[in-house]
Scaffold this motif. Structure first.
Motif, PDB file in Angstrom:
ATOM      1  N   LEU A  78       0.891  -1.214   0.066  1.00  0.00           N
ATOM      2  CA  LEU A  78      -0.007  -0.161   0.038  1.00  0.00           C
ATOM      3  C   LEU A  78       0.843   1.128   0.098  1.00  0.00           C
ATOM      4  CD1 LEU A  78      -2.552   1.784   0.494  1.00  0.00           C
ATOM      5  CD2 LEU A  78      -2.251   1.292   2.895  1.00  0.00           C
ATOM      6  N   THR A  79       0.816   2.230  -0.954  1.00  0.00           N
ATOM      7  CA  THR A  79       1.458   3.346  -1.295  1.00  0.00           C
ATOM      8  C   THR A  79       0.323   4.267  -1.373  1.00  0.00           C
ATOM      9  OG1 THR A  79       3.282   2.161  -2.170  1.00  0.00           O
ATOM     10  CG2 THR A  79       3.116   4.744  -2.342  1.00  0.00           C
ATOM     11  N   VAL A 118      -9.638   4.103   0.369  1.00  0.00           N
ATOM     12  CA  VAL A 118      -9.926   5.193  -0.031  1.00  0.00           C
ATOM     13  C   VAL A 118     -11.114   5.636   0.978  1.00  0.00           C
ATOM     14  CG1 VAL A 118     -11.074   6.516  -2.053  1.00  0.00           C
ATOM     15  CG2 VAL A 118      -8.960   4.924  -2.289  1.00  0.00           C
ATOM     16  N   ALA A 119     -12.199   4.741   1.092  1.00  0.00           N
ATOM     17  CA  ALA A 119     -13.455   5.383   1.834  1.00  0.00           C
ATOM     18  C   ALA A 119     -12.864   5.694   3.283  1.00  0.00           C
ATOM     19  CB  ALA A 119     -14.410   3.989   2.121  1.00  0.00           C
ATOM     20  N   LEU A 124      -5.057  11.523  -1.177  1.00  0.00           N
ATOM     21  CA  LEU A 124      -4.966  12.315  -2.493  1.00  0.00           C
ATOM     22  C   LEU A 124      -4.434  11.143  -3.305  1.00  0.00           C
ATOM     23  CD1 LEU A 124      -2.618  14.963  -0.925  1.00  0.00           C
ATOM     24  CD2 LEU A 124      -5.021  15.144  -1.812  1.00  0.00           C
ATOM     25  N   GLU A 125      -3.829  10.426  -3.211  1.00  0.00           N
ATOM     26  CA  GLU A 125      -3.269   9.186  -4.073  1.00  0.00           C
ATOM     27  C   GLU A 125      -3.162   8.047  -3.386  1.00  0.00           C
ATOM     28  OE1 GLU A 125      -0.037   9.911  -6.847  1.00  0.00           O
ATOM     29  OE2 GLU A 125      -0.694  12.158  -6.992  1.00  0.00           O
ATOM     30  N   LYS A 145      -5.184   1.656  -8.611  1.00  0.00           N
ATOM     31  CA  LYS A 145      -4.660   3.025  -8.347  1.00  0.00           C
ATOM     32  C   LYS A 145      -5.933   4.019  -8.151  1.00  0.00           C
ATOM     33  CE  LYS A 145      -0.413   2.646 -10.848  1.00  0.00           C
ATOM     34  NZ  LYS A 145       0.620   3.520 -11.396  1.00  0.00           N
ATOM     35  N   HIS A 146      -5.753   5.025  -7.246  1.00  0.00           N
ATOM     36  CA  HIS A 146      -6.774   5.889  -7.045  1.00  0.00           C
ATOM     37  C   HIS A 146      -6.120   7.265  -7.225  1.00  0.00           C
ATOM     38  CE1 HIS A 146      -9.624   8.611  -4.910  1.00  0.00           C
ATOM     39  NE2 HIS A 146      -8.573   8.761  -4.104  1.00  0.00           N
TER      40      HIS A 146
END
Length: 153
Positions: A78-79, A118-119, A124-125, A145-146
């Motif tokens: 996870l980054t 993300v939730a 930001l990324e 990716k997000h």
């Protein structure tokens, strides 16, 4: 003598299993209960406005193949660049361990972890990479990716 008796500032969060009274209500061990309750917990980013990267490696990920039931093993990386919240590491460990008995494909596992991160912290990324151990001479690496503001889910 327990650590808390030697030094009251070193109180243990979880005493050793043998010092806990037997749990007659549940056949689950205390660790199993914590994993079942596991959800991603966050805390305020101490440096909002400064972009920095957090990289976490989880080398003991396991889940089960939804077709065969065989176990799958992976290293999850996870980054992410935090925005206002940061994921708490112990909660992340328990959350990742909750996949142990889930029947889920490699692709869905990686995408679900990304959705949940993300939730939880609205980074930001974020990038999740699942490097699955070879099984049957097949090695799979899944990456999702997000990027905040990106219209794709």
């Amino acid at each position: 003598m327990s650590l808390s008796r030697q030094n009251p500032n070193l109180a243990l969060e979880n005493p050793a299993p043998e010092s806990q009274p037997p749990d007659t209500e549940s056949p689950l061990k205390y660790g199993e209960r914590r994993i079942l309750e596991g959800k991603l917990i966050t805390f305020p980013n101490p440096r909002v406005g400064r972009p920095y990267t957090i990289h976490i490696t989880l080398p003991e990920f396991t889940c089960k193949c939804p077709f065969s039931g065989y176990p799958d093993f992976a290293t999850i990386d996870l980054t992410y660049i935090p925005h206002e919240r940061v994921v708490e590491l112990k909660a992340l460990k328990l959350y990742i361990n909750s996949y142990r008995d889930r029947y889920i494909s490699h692709e869905e596992a990686v995408n679900q972890i990304l959705d949940d991160v993300v939730a939880a912290c609205d980074p930001l990324e974020a990038t999740i990479k699942g490097d699955f151990a070879p099984r049957g001479n097949v090695h799979t690496v899944i990456e999702a990716k997000h990027c905040k503001g990106d219209p794709t889910p």
